[in-house]
Write a protein that holds these residues in place. Structure first.
Motif, PDB file in Angstrom:
ATOM      1  N   CYS A 143      18.934 -20.124  81.866  1.00  0.00           N
ATOM      2  CA  CYS A 143      17.673 -20.164  81.107  1.00  0.00           C
ATOM      3  C   CYS A 143      17.324 -18.826  80.469  1.00  0.00           C
ATOM      4  O   CYS A 143      16.146 -18.496  80.318  1.00  0.00           O
ATOM      5  CB  CYS A 143      16.537 -20.629  82.016  1.00  0.00           C
ATOM      6  N   GLY A 144      18.327 -18.063  80.108  1.00  0.00           N
ATOM      7  CA  GLY A 144      18.052 -16.849  79.357  1.00  0.00           C
ATOM      8  C   GLY A 144      18.433 -15.560  80.059  1.00  0.00           C
ATOM      9  O   GLY A 144      18.687 -15.531  81.256  1.00  0.00           O
ATOM     10  N   LYS A 145      18.455 -14.500  79.257  1.00  0.00           N
ATOM     11  CA  LYS A 145      18.816 -13.161  79.725  1.00  0.00           C
ATOM     12  C   LYS A 145      17.561 -12.295  79.808  1.00  0.00           C
ATOM     13  O   LYS A 145      16.635 -12.433  79.011  1.00  0.00           O
ATOM     14  CB  LYS A 145      19.835 -12.541  78.770  1.00  0.00           C
ATOM     15  N   ARG A 157      12.682  -1.651  86.920  1.00  0.00           N
ATOM     16  CA  ARG A 157      12.630  -0.283  87.432  1.00  0.00           C
ATOM     17  C   ARG A 157      13.005  -0.303  88.905  1.00  0.00           C
ATOM     18  O   ARG A 157      12.418  -1.077  89.642  1.00  0.00           O
ATOM     19  CB  ARG A 157      11.242   0.343  87.255  1.00  0.00           C
ATOM     20  N   PRO A 158      13.956   0.502  89.352  1.00  0.00           N
ATOM     21  CA  PRO A 158      14.837   1.331  88.531  1.00  0.00           C
ATOM     22  C   PRO A 158      15.657   0.472  87.569  1.00  0.00           C
ATOM     23  O   PRO A 158      15.858  -0.714  87.817  1.00  0.00           O
ATOM     24  CB  PRO A 158      15.745   2.016  89.552  1.00  0.00           C
ATOM     25  N   VAL A 159      16.138   1.076  86.479  1.00  0.00           N
ATOM     26  CA  VAL A 159      16.916   0.343  85.494  1.00  0.00           C
ATOM     27  C   VAL A 159      18.317   0.099  86.060  1.00  0.00           C
ATOM     28  O   VAL A 159      19.039   1.052  86.353  1.00  0.00           O
ATOM     29  CB  VAL A 159      17.013   1.119  84.168  1.00  0.00           C
ATOM     30  N   PRO A 160      18.717  -1.163  86.239  1.00  0.00           N
ATOM     31  CA  PRO A 160      20.050  -1.436  86.777  1.00  0.00           C
ATOM     32  C   PRO A 160      21.129  -1.222  85.719  1.00  0.00           C
ATOM     33  O   PRO A 160      20.839  -1.049  84.537  1.00  0.00           O
ATOM     34  CB  PRO A 160      19.959  -2.910  87.192  1.00  0.00           C
ATOM     35  N   ALA A 161      22.372  -1.285  86.157  1.00  0.00           N
ATOM     36  CA  ALA A 161      23.493  -1.092  85.235  1.00  0.00           C
ATOM     37  C   ALA A 161      23.801  -2.333  84.430  1.00  0.00           C
ATOM     38  O   ALA A 161      24.552  -2.270  83.451  1.00  0.00           O
ATOM     39  CB  ALA A 161      24.730  -0.661  86.023  1.00  0.00           C
ATOM     40  N   VAL A 162      23.245  -3.476  84.825  1.00  0.00           N
ATOM     41  CA  VAL A 162      23.541  -4.744  84.147  1.00  0.00           C
ATOM     42  C   VAL A 162      22.239  -5.485  83.841  1.00  0.00           C
ATOM     43  O   VAL A 162      21.207  -5.238  84.455  1.00  0.00           O
ATOM     44  CB  VAL A 162      24.451  -5.635  85.024  1.00  0.00           C
ATOM     45  N   ASP A 163      22.320  -6.401  82.888  1.00  0.00           N
ATOM     46  CA  ASP A 163      21.173  -7.260  82.563  1.00  0.00           C
ATOM     47  C   ASP A 163      20.976  -8.308  83.647  1.00  0.00           C
ATOM     48  O   ASP A 163      21.878  -8.601  84.435  1.00  0.00           O
ATOM     49  CB  ASP A 163      21.395  -7.967  81.228  1.00  0.00           C
ATOM     50  N   VAL A 168      18.666 -13.247  88.666  1.00  0.00           N
ATOM     51  CA  VAL A 168      19.847 -12.648  89.296  1.00  0.00           C
ATOM     52  C   VAL A 168      20.606 -11.850  88.236  1.00  0.00           C
ATOM     53  O   VAL A 168      20.165 -11.720  87.099  1.00  0.00           O
ATOM     54  CB  VAL A 168      20.754 -13.737  89.907  1.00  0.00           C
ATOM     55  N   GLN A 169      21.759 -11.309  88.593  1.00  0.00           N
ATOM     56  CA  GLN A 169      22.591 -10.630  87.616  1.00  0.00           C
ATOM     57  C   GLN A 169      23.018 -11.610  86.519  1.00  0.00           C
ATOM     58  O   GLN A 169      23.291 -12.776  86.792  1.00  0.00           O
ATOM     59  CB  GLN A 169      23.834 -10.048  88.287  1.00  0.00           C
ATOM     60  N   TRP A 170      23.104 -11.107  85.289  1.00  0.00           N
ATOM     61  CA  TRP A 170      23.449 -11.970  84.159  1.00  0.00           C
ATOM     62  C   TRP A 170      24.781 -12.686  84.377  1.00  0.00           C
ATOM     63  O   TRP A 170      24.872 -13.899  84.175  1.00  0.00           O
ATOM     64  CB  TRP A 170      23.501 -11.141  82.878  1.00  0.00           C
ATOM     65  N   ASP A 171      25.807 -11.972  84.792  1.00  0.00           N
ATOM     66  CA  ASP A 171      27.114 -12.603  84.975  1.00  0.00           C
ATOM     67  C   ASP A 171      27.079 -13.672  86.054  1.00  0.00           C
ATOM     68  O   ASP A 171      27.753 -14.703  85.940  1.00  0.00           O
ATOM     69  CB  ASP A 171      28.179 -11.554  85.317  1.00  0.00           C
ATOM     70  N   ARG A 217      25.274 -16.735  84.552  1.00  0.00           N
ATOM     71  CA  ARG A 217      26.136 -17.384  83.560  1.00  0.00           C
ATOM     72  C   ARG A 217      27.262 -18.168  84.229  1.00  0.00           C
ATOM     73  O   ARG A 217      27.542 -19.321  83.867  1.00  0.00           O
ATOM     74  CB  ARG A 217      26.718 -16.324  82.620  1.00  0.00           C
ATOM     75  N   LYS A 218      27.904 -17.573  85.219  1.00  0.00           N
ATOM     76  CA  LYS A 218      29.026 -18.237  85.890  1.00  0.00           C
ATOM     77  C   LYS A 218      28.568 -19.436  86.710  1.00  0.00           C
ATOM     78  O   LYS A 218      29.233 -20.470  86.743  1.00  0.00           O
ATOM     79  CB  LYS A 218      29.761 -17.232  86.772  1.00  0.00           C
ATOM     80  N   ARG A 219      27.432 -19.311  87.378  1.00  0.00           N
ATOM     81  CA  ARG A 219      26.930 -20.440  88.169  1.00  0.00           C
ATOM     82  C   ARG A 219      26.614 -21.630  87.249  1.00  0.00           C
ATOM     83  O   ARG A 219      26.923 -22.770  87.569  1.00  0.00           O
ATOM     84  CB  ARG A 219      25.680 -20.035  88.943  1.00  0.00           C
ATOM     85  N   ALA A 220      25.984 -21.347  86.120  1.00  0.00           N
ATOM     86  CA  ALA A 220      25.594 -22.426  85.222  1.00  0.00           C
ATOM     87  C   ALA A 220      26.793 -23.029  84.501  1.00  0.00           C
ATOM     88  O   ALA A 220      26.820 -24.235  84.224  1.00  0.00           O
ATOM     89  CB  ALA A 220      24.578 -21.911  84.201  1.00  0.00           C
TER      90      ALA A 220
END
Length: 245
Positions: free
Chosen positions: A158-160, A167-173, A130-133, A136-139
């Motif tokens: 469990c990591g970024k 592809r396509p490259v999203p705006a967030v990790d 999912v989106q990094w943020d 992170r917030k869920r965990a």
């Protein structure tokens, strides 16, 4: 620099918030997080099959769910041992037998799909990209959705995964979120609706600090509480609910 493609299919994927994972190493790490027990795997949002191909190596039975008929057909051709379902993951009927879940969730429906998954029985763990943020917030806890489900699930980061891995490259990790069903629930599941209303009332209640909020919501004076609802642990939420209802 990655080449940006502007085909109708790519534009449609962006509108749905769907991004293909192309990093084989990331796909392997996601597959390796699953418990090696020989139970069936349900993969959500299989896309081009990056994770699917890694799952095949586990030897576990796999059901892959993909909305786009083009990619679903390609998966059938390239992974003949995989059961491929063409359809919307939000409408997929999960097995009633024990299974695990893995998936690259479209960013636009992450919360809706997570809520649906948490309310579904029979799966023991889910590994979600999912989106990094969001991961992170869920965990980390401290949010209403996690608090509402923490008596029955553990949430682990469990990591970024770099945005360049898609592809396509999203705006967030991206971030990998692992959800484990608790062997021993902190609150009986039959009380989940009542418990979740309680959590919502506390999160939205009025008061200067958690102690005052709880008193306003429940009429009970509870000592030793942290400053705010976001500071409660899973065990703290369960204990507060059981002591005041």
């Amino acid at each position: 620099m990655p080449v940006r493609r502007n085909s109708a299919r790519d534009r449609a994927r962006r509108e749905l918030g769907q991004n293909f994972l192309i990093d084989r190493g990331a796909a392997r790490r996601i597959a390796d997080l699953l418990d090696p027990s020989p139970v069936p795997v349900v993969e959500l949002g299989a896309g081009r099959g990056a994770i699917t191909r890694e799952l095949v190596h586990t030897g576990q039975p796999i059901t892959a769910v993909e909305l786009d008929p083009h990619w679903a057909d390609q998966l059938r051709d390239e992974c003949p041992g995989v059961r491929v379902i063409t359809g919307d993951m939000l409408e997929f009927r999960f097995p009633r037998a024990p299974h695990v879940v893995v998936g690259n969730l479209p960013f636009g429906i992450t919360t809706a799909m997570t809520r649906r998954l948490l309310g579904t029985p029979c799966w023991s763990e889910a590994v979600l990209l999912v989106q990094w943020d969001v991961a992170r917030k869920r965990a980390a806890g401290g949010n209403q959705l996690t608090a509402q489900w923490s008596p029955w699930y553990e949430f682990r980061l469990c990591g970024k995964v770099s945005a360049r891995s898609f592809r396509p490259v999203p705006a967030v990790d991206g971030g990998v979120l692992r959800i484990l069903r608790r062997a021993g629930p902190l609150v009986p599941f039959g009380e989940h609706r009542r418990y979740q209303r309680f959590v919502e009332e506390v999160f939205t209640g009025r008061g200067r600090g958690l102690t005052e909020i709880v008193r306003n919501v429940t009429g009970c004076r509870v000592r030793g509480l942290p400053a705010l609802p976001r500071d409660l642990t899973a065990e703290g939420w369960a204990r507060l609910y059981l002591e005041t209802t």
